[in-house]
Design an enzyme around this catalytic site. Structure first.
Site, mmCIF file in Angstrom:
data_model
loop_
_atom_site.group_PDB
_atom_site.id
_atom_site.type_symbol
_atom_site.label_atom_id
_atom_site.label_comp_id
_atom_site.label_asym_id
_atom_site.label_seq_id
_atom_site.Cartn_x
_atom_site.Cartn_y
_atom_site.Cartn_z
ATOM 1 N N LYS A 85 0.884 -1.242 -0.181
ATOM 2 C CA LYS A 85 -0.036 0.062 0.050
ATOM 3 C C LYS A 85 1.017 1.113 -0.078
ATOM 4 O O LYS A 85 1.703 1.200 0.675
ATOM 5 C CB LYS A 85 -0.986 -0.145 1.208
ATOM 6 C CG LYS A 85 -1.929 1.219 1.433
ATOM 7 C CD LYS A 85 -2.918 1.048 2.414
ATOM 8 C CE LYS A 85 -3.966 2.014 2.758
ATOM 9 N NZ LYS A 85 -4.837 1.768 3.643
ATOM 10 N N SER A 160 -9.671 1.853 2.688
ATOM 11 C CA SER A 160 -8.913 2.567 1.712
ATOM 12 C C SER A 160 -7.800 1.494 1.049
ATOM 13 O O SER A 160 -7.133 2.173 -0.229
ATOM 14 C CB SER A 160 -7.920 3.419 2.728
ATOM 15 O OG SER A 160 -7.393 3.096 3.792
ATOM 16 N N SER A 184 -9.819 -0.388 7.040
ATOM 17 C CA SER A 184 -9.347 -0.151 5.574
ATOM 18 C C SER A 184 -8.595 -1.522 5.160
ATOM 19 O O SER A 184 -8.172 -1.589 3.968
ATOM 20 C CB SER A 184 -8.348 1.063 5.494
ATOM 21 O OG SER A 184 -8.853 2.145 5.673
#
Lengths: 485, 96, 476
Positions: A85, A160, A184
């Site tokens: 990420k 996210s 997330s």
């Protein structure tokens, strides 16, 4: 054989059996990325040159290890490709947080988790998309592009960590790292039909993770199966002297928790997680999962978490307050975006931040500033800190009645891109079941448990006491081994 | 709690954000909705409940006073939007 | 109208730890810009602070040495504001649970009286970086070497009423911090600096007037001058019927003027909240007791020892012990020469004078205690007279030489040869019959005149006792 469909542990088996080389694997993933990522749009930055170079180096180590019979001593992530990420600092690679603010930011250091997976020998394929600064639940808040759900390119992958979930679900990486502040990791895992684990707060170092809400953020594994989640968790846990909130506890081997047996485990069903707003197909899938556990010998108990409905408002107060402060450092002076349009220092501050941050980020900065500002602190921030205590105590109590809590991960399956962008509150409600977990700091895992009528994946969430990741992994693993396909 | 335009303008100043007319209007509405939603927490009886800054109860996490090598300046400043290679550059600010 | 001056001080002292408060970078002063830096102290995305244990220890030491209560359950808070010397856009400080609260100490004033000044609190926080003027572009440059150096902020009660009291308070506080070794207190390097909060109120009125805050004063002179300036300024405004605004001010010592930096209308709202990257601090009774037991001798104790064991006057003992460096100098020199009374006299007159004149700290005196003790020994042994001693002393300030070397080089050795002196005395007495007559008429001053004339003739090197004896012999 399609290499990109394999799990990390299957790839390892392939290395051992000489079914393919590291280069075969790395190239297979980049080929898939070439073909599919134009549509899915999971990756922001690819680390192809370095990955291919490492592939060759690692292959010779593997060859040596096989020939002298020491292959099993290589770390479990050795030569396993991974997607990261884009909010974890990776030395010499861009770390953008999917924000214009950090579009050209090249990390001067490695986050602790990155250091650890490099030491394990994992190969970083690239950095993947996310909601800007991890604020959002759909990956639509990326400043660069929206990532699509591999199951249906017209739908969101969740967020996210939507780039991570889409990369794993779309066979663009076997495993990925995500971060979870209010769901997330788990929510995108659920929406993309993969496994996502948010560890206990403090189990994984946050050093080098670009902070959203410091008291809630936690890095965790995202993978195709529970075993990979355990393997990746093993690699990233451990006390870190660079992170004051890192727990100083003995390191465990989580793969030992992969036991196909839930007999005697008490599974709590909190009625507050099955109320209004829950999609019928999700409710039915959870009902079936519960029955499955019963059939496998678990004990099902009704429990109550009365403060659940207050978790979401508490979360938005705490997370935004911390975020408003954490994001102050993006001021256009030492790094990051600086406006072209300035004469004074104040111009640099105001214009860089106004031009560099996206709409949702500004919304949360404003909200956080508001709840911390003079006159409102006690009513919102201080009050929320007290409600946090109440929520924690609520979980403590329930965990005297059961070992694991079973809930839906997300009230619905993946929705259409653009469907919830107009109303922030509607989007926030998607975090309803995941947010209490961060507030209490307990671990949670989301695993797939069926599909809705449109073929979109449904996820279920399992929760346990602080630092009880083993019981989560065991319960999740048992379900995975026994579910009807 | 009613959120007014003036509130939004004030917190935008504190946050170092410029907002145009449309944004002020939009955020005033958004914040009003979110803050009203957040109001729910007032219902929780928190008498005699302590505040938790963390989910964990750790304390006294200290570091020994031992010098570590500082960072290479070039590496540290590689992302600076404006620098002379030695220091970060700004427009004139009152210097003590 | 008569006004009463109300002064409270916030003193920032950099702690003399080896490393910064939240990272392992060195705290060394100077260094090439931005070379004592890392991701933590430059506020890189993702970097996290970890508290230096020595900072807690030093702050607790400072608290115990100033009679504060130690907060057993303490925490750190973020103070949010944008300024380019503050890389994270927040300072990590302490808001409602400072490490030390409610102490104070007595200060000695010039008239010999003492006064108690209260300390409200002492808390830990990180220092900011430094902004430098860029003469090349006319812009500003940011150097973050100082960012993250640990500070304690010592907040006094508004107990002071004059510049003299404020200076005495800072001198005493500086002394205490030096004694316990938690700060080097080098004001010229900015490691000790004071913010002065000052207001006036009509004598007899209970309510405080509006106060101003003059920031970053880094010398005793600047503290004194800025206070006197601000008193005068506020007086003039009030007497003209004007209003004092709550504002932050800056002092320019070169110009001797204060300036407004920013007014309160700019609405400081620091949005303090508990620092979520740092865990709370819990101190046990044992921890606190252990630090207390190991505190070094404090100025007050030393002062009593000087009075009782060395028979110094109370005032002298108070002045000498205020500065640890000066007091250490006194002790070392006394031990070396065995004449504490003489050392004390020299300190009270000449040493304090030269330090003030040259604006140097007592630890930076141009000679060591040992070298100074040799000067006293030369006088005590009669090798030189006291007045020649003063000359040698002046030489020692500018020349890096031992006193006996100076005496030898300049031929300042005292003449104690009676026959040599007698020859001069005979000549002087013979040349001044009027003085003899005066003396016999009862004017004692005449003796002094004759002795002085002889000393002059001997270029100050004659042994005064012998001259005195010989002149008297003549007169009788």
């Amino acid at each position: 054989m399609n290499i990109t469909k394999l799990t990390a542990h299957e790839i390892r088996d392939g290395y051992k059996n000489k079914a393919f080389t590291v280069k075969d694997v790395v190239e297979a993933f980049y080929k898939n990325i070439d073909e599919k990522d134009g549509d899915i749009k999971a990756y922001i930055t690819l680390c192809k040159d370095n990955a291919l170079k490492e592939a060759d180096e690692k292959q010779s180590i593997i060859d040596g290890a096989i020939s002298n019979g020491t292959f099993d001593e290589l770390p479990l992530l050795y030569a396993i490709p991974i997607a990261i990420k884009d909010n974890m600092n990776t030395l010499g690679v861009k770390t953008t947080c999917a924000s214009k603010m950090l579009e050209n930011f090249v990390s001067p250091y490695d986050a602790t988790v990155i250091k650890k997976i490099k030491e394990e020998g994992a190969i970083i394929l690239g950095k993947v998309n996310m909601d800007e600064f991890a604020m959002g639940g759909s990956c639509e808040n990326s400043a660069f592009f929206a990532t699509k759900n591999p199951y249906d390119l017209t739908r969101v992958p969740g967020g996210s960590s939507g780039g991570s979930s889409a990369a794993v679900a779309g066979d663009l990486a076997p495993i990925a790292l995500g971060s979870d502040t209010g769901g997330s990791i788990r929510e995108p895992a659920s929406l993309c039909g993969i496994v996502g684990l948010k560890p206990t707060y403090g189990l994984v170092s946050r050093y080098g993770l670009v902070a959203f809400a410091s008291s809630l953020d936690q890095i965790g594994p995202m993978s195709k199966d529970v075993k990979d989640a355990a393997i990746l968790l093993n690699a990233i846990v451990g006390h870190d002297e660079m992170d004051s909130t890192s727990a100083n506890i003995e390191k465990k081997d989580y793969t030992k928790a992969l036991i196909n047996d839930v007999k005697g485990i008490r599974i709590g069903i909190p009625k507050e997680f099955y109320g209004e707003g829950l999609q019928e197909e999700v409710r039915v899938a959870l009902e079936k999962a519960k029955d499955k556990y019963k059939e496998l010998g678990a004990e099902i108990v009704e429990v109550s978490l009365p403060f659940t409905k207050y978790a979401l408002p508490t979360y938005y107060v705490l997370a935004c307050a911390e975020a408003s402060s954490n994001l102050g450092r993006f001021d256009g002076i030492r790094y990051g975006y600086r406006t072209q349009n300035y004469e004074s220092l104040k111009d640099i501050y105001k214009n860089s931040r106004s031009e560099g941050f996206g709409k949702e980020v500004k919304r949360r900065i404003l909200l956080g500033t508001y709840v911390l500002s003079a006159g409102y602190y006690d009513a919102y921030y201080k009050k929320a800190q007290k409600v946090r205590t109440a929520i924690k105590e609520g979980f403590d109590k329930v965990f005297t009645e059961c070992d694991v809590i079973l809930t839906p991960t997300c009230p619905t399956t993946a929705w259409k891109i653009g469907a919830k962008t107009e109303n922030p509150l509607e989007m926030y409600l998607m975090d309803l079941y995941t947010v209490p977990v961060n507030i209490a700091g307990i671990p949670g895992i989301s695993i797939p448990c069926g599909k809705d009528n449109d073929g979109m994946p449904i996820g279920m969430q399992l929760l346990a006491k602080h630092f009880n990741e083993e019981v989560l992994l065991r319960t999740a693993y048992t379900y995975e081994m026994n579910k009807e396909v | 709690m009613d959120i007014t335009r003036k509130d939004v303008e004030h917190i935008a100043t504190l946050s170092m954000l410029n907002l145009n007319e449309e944004e002020i209007e939009g955020y005033t509405k958004d914040l009003q909705n979110i803050v009203s939603f957040a109001e729910q927490i007032q219902e929780v009886n928190t008498e005699n409940v302590a505040e938790s800054a963390f989910a964990l109860d750790a304390y006294n996490v200290f570091r020994k006073d031992e010098v570590k090598e500082s960072f290479n300046r070039d590496l540290l400043m590689q992302n600076a939007p404006s620098s002379n290679g030695v220091q970060y550059q700004l427009p004139p600010v009152i210097v003590d | 109208m008569e006004y009463e001056v109300i002064i409270g001080l916030e003193v920032h002292a950099e702690l003399s730890t080896k490393t910064k408060i939240y990272c392992g970078c060195t705290t060394e002063f100077g260094g090439d810009p931005n070379t004592h830096c890392c991701p933590v102290c430059t506020g890189m995305p993702g970097a996290l602070p970890v508290l230096n244990e020595k900072v807690v220890e030093y702050a607790v030491k400072a608290g115990l040495a100033t009679d504060c209560k130690i907060t057993k359950n303490s925490k750190q808070d973020r103070k949010n504001y944008f300024y380019p010397d503050t890389p994270r856009a927040y300072q990590i400080s302490q808001f409602d649970l400072p490490l030390c609260v409610g102490g104070g100490f007595d200060i000695t004033l010039k008239d010999g009286s003492t006064k108690h000044i209260g300390i409200t609190r002492i808390h830990i926080e990180d220092d900011a970086g430094k902004l430098n003027h860029d003469s090349y572009t006319g812009g500003t440059l940011v150097d973050l070497n100082r960012a993250g150096v640990p500070l304690i902020e010592i907040v006094s009660e508004p107990d002071m009423r004059s510049a003299e009291e404020a200076v005495a308070y800072v001198e005493k506080l500086k002394g205490i911090l030096e004694y316990i070794g938690v700060s080097d207190c080098k004001m010229q390097e900015g490691s000790l600096r004071a913010d002065v909060n000052l207001s006036l109120r009509p004598v007899g009125q209970e309510k405080f007037g509006t106060r101003t805050e003059t920031k970053n004063l880094n010398s005793f002179r600047a503290i004194e001058h800025s206070i006197n300036y601000e008193i005068q300024r506020q007086k003039e405004v009030l007497e003209a019927g004007g209003e004092i605004f709550q504002e932050t001010r800056r002092w320019d010592e070169l110009e001797g003027k204060g300036f407004v930096m920013r007014s309160k209308e700019d609405a400081d709202d620091y949005r303090y909240f508990p620092e979520p990257d740092l865990m709370p601090i819990k101190l046990t009774d044992e921890y606190i007791a252990n630090i207390k037991e190991n505190l070094p001798e404090l100025p007050e104790v030393r002062k009593q020892r000087y009075i009782q064991e060395l028979n110094l006057p109370e005032y002298d003992a108070g002045i000498i012990t205020t500065s640890k460096a000066l007091s250490d100098f006194f002790e070392d020199a006394s031990k070396e020469c065995g004449n504490p009374k003489a050392v004390s006299n020299w300190i009270m007159t000449d040493i304090i004078r030269i330090a003030r004149e040259n604006d140097i700290d007592y630890k930076d005196l141009p000679f060591t205690a040992k070298r100074f003790a040799s000067l006293i020994k030369l006088i005590d042994s009669g090798t030189i007279s006291n007045s020649i001693g003063k000359k040698v002393f002046e030489e020692m300030i500018s020349e890096n030489k031992e006193p006996d070397e100076i005496v030898k080089e300049k031929g300042l050795m005292q003449i104690s040869d009676e026959s040599a002196i007698k020859e001069v005395v005979d000549r002087i007495v013979a040349a001044n019959p009027q003085s003899i007559a005066d003396y016999k008429a009862g004017k004692d001053r005449a003796l002094g005149f004759l002795v002085g004339q002889c000393m002059k003739e001997l270029k100050g090197k004659g042994n005064p006792q012998i001259i005195n004896k010989l002149v008297l012999e003549h007169l009788q």
